[in-house]
Design an enzyme around this catalytic site. Structure first.
Site, PDB file in Angstrom:
ATOM      1  N   TYR A  11      62.979   5.530  56.149  1.00 10.67           N
ATOM      2  CA  TYR A  11      63.568   4.231  55.782  1.00 10.67           C
ATOM      3  C   TYR A  11      63.315   3.172  56.862  1.00 10.67           C
ATOM      4  N   ARG A 100      68.854  12.543  60.206  1.00  8.47           N
ATOM      5  CA  ARG A 100      69.781  11.465  60.532  1.00  8.47           C
ATOM      6  C   ARG A 100      71.058  11.424  59.694  1.00  8.47           C
ATOM      7  N   THR A 144      72.441   5.740  68.132  1.00  8.19           N
ATOM      8  CA  THR A 144      73.352   5.278  67.085  1.00  8.19           C
ATOM      9  C   THR A 144      74.658   4.791  67.701  1.00  8.19           C
ATOM     10  N   SER A 179      80.075  13.863  64.404  1.00  2.00           N
ATOM     11  CA  SER A 179      79.425  14.904  63.589  1.00  2.00           C
ATOM     12  C   SER A 179      78.400  15.601  64.483  1.00  2.00           C
ATOM     13  N   TYR A 181      75.353  15.782  63.845  1.00  2.00           N
ATOM     14  CA  TYR A 181      74.229  14.834  63.920  1.00  2.00           C
ATOM     15  C   TYR A 181      74.461  13.813  65.045  1.00  2.00           C
ATOM     16  N   HIS A 182      75.645  13.149  65.008  1.00  2.00           N
ATOM     17  CA  HIS A 182      75.896  12.122  66.034  1.00  2.00           C
ATOM     18  C   HIS A 182      75.850  12.746  67.433  1.00  2.00           C
ATOM     19  N   LYS A 185      72.415  12.889  68.945  1.00  2.00           N
ATOM     20  CA  LYS A 185      71.954  11.635  69.540  1.00  2.00           C
ATOM     21  C   LYS A 185      72.498  11.481  70.973  1.00  2.00           C
ATOM     22  N   TYR A 255      86.187   6.305  51.373  1.00  5.40           N
ATOM     23  CA  TYR A 255      86.782   7.547  51.873  1.00  5.40           C
ATOM     24  C   TYR A 255      88.084   7.239  52.630  1.00  5.40           C
ATOM     25  N   ARG A 326      85.564  13.604  55.448  1.00  7.74           N
ATOM     26  CA  ARG A 326      85.246  13.688  56.886  1.00  7.74           C
ATOM     27  C   ARG A 326      86.526  13.787  57.701  1.00  7.74           C
ATOM     28  N   GLU A 328      87.873  11.967  60.625  1.00  7.79           N
ATOM     29  CA  GLU A 328      87.589  10.768  61.415  1.00  7.79           C
ATOM     30  C   GLU A 328      88.855   9.917  61.455  1.00  7.79           C
TER      31      GLU A 328
HETATM   32  P1  NAD Z   1      64.861   8.790  57.431  1.00  2.00           P
HETATM   33  O1  NAD Z   1      65.328  10.171  57.147  1.00  2.00           O
HETATM   34  O2  NAD Z   1      64.634   7.872  56.292  1.00  2.00           O
HETATM   35  O3  NAD Z   1      63.498   8.854  58.280  1.00  2.00           O
HETATM   36  C1  NAD Z   1      63.289   9.766  59.318  1.00  2.00           C
HETATM   37  C2  NAD Z   1      61.833  10.195  59.266  1.00  2.00           C
HETATM   38  O4  NAD Z   1      61.583  11.094  60.357  1.00  2.00           O
HETATM   39  C3  NAD Z   1      61.491  10.952  57.980  1.00  2.00           C
HETATM   40  O5  NAD Z   1      60.357  10.399  57.375  1.00  2.00           O
HETATM   41  C4  NAD Z   1      61.257  12.378  58.448  1.00  2.00           C
HETATM   42  O6  NAD Z   1      60.276  13.060  57.681  1.00  2.00           O
HETATM   43  C5  NAD Z   1      60.821  12.177  59.896  1.00  2.00           C
HETATM   44  N1  NAD Z   1      61.133  13.335  60.769  1.00  2.00           N
HETATM   45  C6  NAD Z   1      62.313  13.951  60.943  1.00  2.00           C
HETATM   46  N2  NAD Z   1      62.193  14.973  61.817  1.00  2.00           N
HETATM   47  C7  NAD Z   1      60.895  14.994  62.198  1.00  2.00           C
HETATM   48  C8  NAD Z   1      60.138  15.810  63.077  1.00  2.00           C
HETATM   49  N3  NAD Z   1      60.688  16.839  63.730  1.00  2.00           N
HETATM   50  N4  NAD Z   1      58.823  15.537  63.243  1.00  2.00           N
HETATM   51  C9  NAD Z   1      58.232  14.515  62.582  1.00  2.00           C
HETATM   52  N5  NAD Z   1      58.894  13.700  61.736  1.00  2.00           N
HETATM   53  C10 NAD Z   1      60.214  13.950  61.547  1.00  2.00           C
HETATM   54  O7  NAD Z   1      65.885   8.163  58.481  1.00  2.00           O
HETATM   55  P2  NAD Z   1      66.131   6.621  58.831  1.00  2.00           P
HETATM   56  O8  NAD Z   1      67.313   6.162  58.075  1.00  2.00           O
HETATM   57  O9  NAD Z   1      64.867   5.878  58.756  1.00  2.00           O
HETATM   58  O10 NAD Z   1      66.574   6.740  60.348  1.00  2.00           O
HETATM   59  C11 NAD Z   1      65.579   6.666  61.370  1.00  2.00           C
HETATM   60  C12 NAD Z   1      66.230   6.805  62.741  1.00  2.00           C
HETATM   61  O11 NAD Z   1      67.176   5.769  62.931  1.00  2.00           O
HETATM   62  C13 NAD Z   1      66.982   8.115  62.939  1.00  2.00           C
HETATM   63  O12 NAD Z   1      66.764   8.574  64.250  1.00  2.00           O
HETATM   64  C14 NAD Z   1      68.438   7.723  62.771  1.00  2.00           C
HETATM   65  O13 NAD Z   1      69.247   8.560  63.534  1.00  2.00           O
HETATM   66  C15 NAD Z   1      68.440   6.301  63.283  1.00  2.00           C
HETATM   67  N6  NAD Z   1      69.483   5.477  62.642  1.00  2.00           N
HETATM   68  C16 NAD Z   1      69.476   5.255  61.286  1.00  2.00           C
HETATM   69  C17 NAD Z   1      70.466   4.476  60.708  1.00  2.00           C
HETATM   70  C18 NAD Z   1      70.538   4.204  59.230  1.00  2.00           C
HETATM   71  O14 NAD Z   1      71.516   3.573  58.782  1.00  2.00           O
HETATM   72  N7  NAD Z   1      69.568   4.618  58.435  1.00  2.00           N
HETATM   73  C19 NAD Z   1      71.458   3.898  61.526  1.00  2.00           C
HETATM   74  C20 NAD Z   1      71.444   4.146  62.904  1.00  2.00           C
HETATM   75  C21 NAD Z   1      70.443   4.938  63.456  1.00  2.00           C
HETATM   76  N1  USQ Z   2      82.014   6.217  53.789  1.00  2.00           N
HETATM   77  C1  USQ Z   2      82.785   5.881  52.699  1.00  2.00           C
HETATM   78  N2  USQ Z   2      82.254   6.078  51.474  1.00  2.00           N
HETATM   79  C2  USQ Z   2      80.994   6.554  51.272  1.00  2.00           C
HETATM   80  C3  USQ Z   2      80.206   6.872  52.387  1.00  2.00           C
HETATM   81  C4  USQ Z   2      80.750   6.705  53.628  1.00  2.00           C
HETATM   82  O1  USQ Z   2      83.925   5.429  52.839  1.00  2.00           O
HETATM   83  O2  USQ Z   2      80.591   6.709  50.114  1.00  2.00           O
HETATM   84  C5  USQ Z   2      82.560   5.993  55.145  1.00  2.00           C
HETATM   85  C6  USQ Z   2      82.531   7.209  56.048  1.00  2.00           C
HETATM   86  O3  USQ Z   2      83.697   7.977  55.915  1.00  2.00           O
HETATM   87  C7  USQ Z   2      82.386   6.566  57.416  1.00  2.00           C
HETATM   88  C8  USQ Z   2      81.613   5.286  57.157  1.00  2.00           C
HETATM   89  O4  USQ Z   2      81.711   5.042  55.756  1.00  2.00           O
HETATM   90  O5  USQ Z   2      83.641   6.212  57.910  1.00  2.00           O
HETATM   91  C9  USQ Z   2      80.149   5.349  57.524  1.00  2.00           C
HETATM   92  O6  USQ Z   2      79.521   6.408  56.845  1.00  2.00           O
HETATM   93  P1  USQ Z   2      77.973   6.299  56.446  1.00  2.00           P
HETATM   94  O7  USQ Z   2      77.617   7.517  55.647  1.00  2.00           O
HETATM   95  O8  USQ Z   2      77.687   4.980  55.863  1.00  2.00           O
HETATM   96  O9  USQ Z   2      77.282   6.308  57.882  1.00  2.00           O
HETATM   97  P2  USQ Z   2      77.204   7.437  59.008  1.00  2.00           P
HETATM   98  O10 USQ Z   2      77.570   8.774  58.503  1.00  2.00           O
HETATM   99  O11 USQ Z   2      77.937   6.935  60.204  1.00  2.00           O
HETATM  100  O12 USQ Z   2      75.649   7.490  59.320  1.00  2.00           O
HETATM  101  C10 USQ Z   2      74.766   6.380  59.143  1.00  2.00           C
HETATM  102  C11 USQ Z   2      73.358   6.922  59.238  1.00  2.00           C
HETATM  103  C12 USQ Z   2      73.130   7.491  60.633  1.00  2.00           C
HETATM  104  C13 USQ Z   2      73.459   6.443  61.669  1.00  2.00           C
HETATM  105  C14 USQ Z   2      74.866   5.871  61.482  1.00  2.00           C
HETATM  106  C15 USQ Z   2      75.137   4.656  62.344  1.00  2.00           C
HETATM  107  O13 USQ Z   2      73.131   7.935  58.253  1.00  2.00           O
HETATM  108  O14 USQ Z   2      71.782   7.906  60.760  1.00  2.00           O
HETATM  109  O15 USQ Z   2      73.363   7.008  62.950  1.00  2.00           O
HETATM  110  O16 USQ Z   2      75.004   5.398  60.129  1.00  2.00           O
HETATM  111  S1  USQ Z   2      76.768   4.640  62.958  1.00  2.00           S
HETATM  112  O17 USQ Z   2      77.687   4.713  61.807  1.00  2.00           O
HETATM  113  O18 USQ Z   2      76.940   3.421  63.703  1.00  2.00           O
HETATM  114  O19 USQ Z   2      76.916   5.822  63.764  1.00  2.00           O
END
Ligand code: NAD
Ligand code: USQ
Length: 387
Positions: A11, A100, A144, A179, A181-182, A185, A255, A326, A328
């Protein structure tokens, strides 16, 4: 400048790769395509139909005359990343390539281990190849905002100055991630900081908030370039999900109490922030942290904004408070700094201007692709086996 975008099929990565290519950077994409595999295993699909990466890149080249090199392989495979770096010789690496999703990481032990091995080992491999052969290469790593959690004091950008028993020091800001995941990071941030300190690497950690929207100038040029838009309970994020729920007449899934507050930004600001980071690299030995977001909203705020905008379009939008899957804090203080990127020249897009063009219109256009079984959350933080 040559920039390797790791995770460039995802994305944020796809939008960034095209944006940088359009701006004249020489871009390479490294991706294992594992995210497409995870979608398949969960039986979920992006709302927008995305083309295979090779077709996407070919279309970009046909439209603009600009090439993007493609390296398909896994960052956790050290020989692969070494060969890729030696072939492409990037001056900056932008690392998006991680698992992610917080819910994905909380499904069970297997997913927690997969997430942390994938993310931590991948980043560690990158640090080693940079140290061994590309010591000047600037690592721009996506962290993040969720690394910080929700402390009862203002959130600084990476570091906080503390006075304790008459002595003062500037230390990494405390981390309270929500989480596995978090947590991955946070582990990455520590590893990168350490590598900068001992080997003199240069790195920027972009602590990004939740990204919303599907449209950028480049991905909007052609149907084959469209970005992904996830709405399922595992990979979909709150605001993106709410817009799709509004489009299909599903009550918005808030949520718990919905007073959880999060930092957010438009995907068009994600790509610009990355450019700002690579234009002014960190110094050798510096571990620089930018908080990458533009606005803060509670989940209730965003549900209300989606409801208002949806209603104005003639949609019938209801809001439903679900039991929070969750663990939280729902009522908390949240005030984070974000001046570093603004000082470098970021001109934010605001949610109120993006909701229609970049979200609700896409949601309505593709609403027939929605699988209604994938909307409600299925992963609970309280169970140890959600399968
Ligand atoms: P995404 O899942 O859409 O894209 C991640 C891409 O990385 C995918 O195409 C996947 O195939 C590739 N990938 C994963 N593991 C890999 C590996 N070991 N080797 C090679 N490729 C690999 O995720 P996104 O939403 O684009 O997020 C990208 C980054 O930004 C992540 O690190 C995520 O933690 C961070 N981030 C995303 C958001 C969000 O809201 N989407 C918010 C904050 C931070
Ligand atoms: N939430 C709802 N309803 C939903 C989905 C989520 O109320 O249908 C709430 C969750 O409980 C949480 C908040 O919305 O309190 C955020 O959840 P989210 O799923 O939108 O985001 P999060 O799990 O935090 O993860 C996303 C991305 C991650 C990135 C993170 C940024 O998937 O890769 O790191 O946002 S941050 O939130 O700043 O950590």
């Amino acid at each position: 400048m040559k920039v390797l975008v790791i995770g460039g099929d995802g994305y944020c990565g796809w939008a960034t790769a095209l944006y940088l290519s359009n701006k004249g950077y020489e871009v390479g994409i490294l991706d294992s395509l594992v995210r497409r595999h995870w979608d398949n295993t969960l039986s979920v699909e992006t709302l927008t139909p995305i083309a295979p990466i090779q077709k996407r890149i070919q279309r970009w080249q046909d439209l603009t005359g600009k090439t993007i090199d493609l390296f398909i392989g896994d960052l956790t495979d050290y020989q692969f990343i070494r060969k890729t770096m030696e072939a492409f010789e990037p001056e900056a690496v932008v690392h998006f390539g991680e698992q992610r999703s917080a819910p994905f990481s909380m499904v069970d032990r297997d997913n927690a281990v997969l997430t942390q091995v994938n993310n931590v080992v991948g980043t560690l491999n990158l640090l080693y190849i940079i140290k061994e052969s590309f010591p000047d290469c600037h690592l721009v790593k996506l962290g993040t905002m969720g690394e910080y959690g929700t402390p009862n004091i203002d959130i600084e950008e990476g570091y906080i100055t503390i006075e304790h028993n008459g002595r003062t020091d500037t230390l990494p800001y405390p981390k309270q991630p929500g989480s596995f995941y978090h947590l991955s990071k946070v582990h990455d941030s520590h590893n990168i900081h350490f590598a900068c300190k001992i080997w003199g690497l240069r790195a920027t950690d972009l602590n990004q908030g939740i990204v919303y929207g599907v449209l950028t100038d480049e991905t909007g040029m052609d149907e084959l370039l469209v970005n992904r838009l996830d709405y399922d309970g595992v990979f979909g994020t709150a605001l993106n999900r709410f817009c799709i729920q509004a489009a299909v007449g599903h009550p918005l899934t808030v949520y718990g109490k919905g007073s959880q507050t999060r930092a957010m930004l438009d995907i068009r600001d994600t790509v610009r922030c990355v450019e700002l980071a690579i234009q002014t690299p960190a110094n050798s030995g510096e571990f620089r942290v930018f908080n990458q977001f533009t606005e803060m909203f509670s989940i209730n705020d965003i549900a209300k904004q989606v409801k208002d905008a949806g209603t104005a379009m003639g949609l019938k939008v209801e809001i439903n408070n679900l039991e929070n899957p969750r663990v939280e804090t729902e009522e908390h203080y949240f005030n984070a700094k974000n001046t570093n990127l603004l000082d470098l020249g970021l001109k934010p897009h605001f949610l109120s201007d993006s909701l229609l063009d970049s979200l609700l219109n896409f949601a309505v256009k593709y609403k027939d692709r929605v699988d209604h079984h994938q909307i409600l959350p299925k992963v609970s933080w309280r169970k140890t086996d959600n399968r």
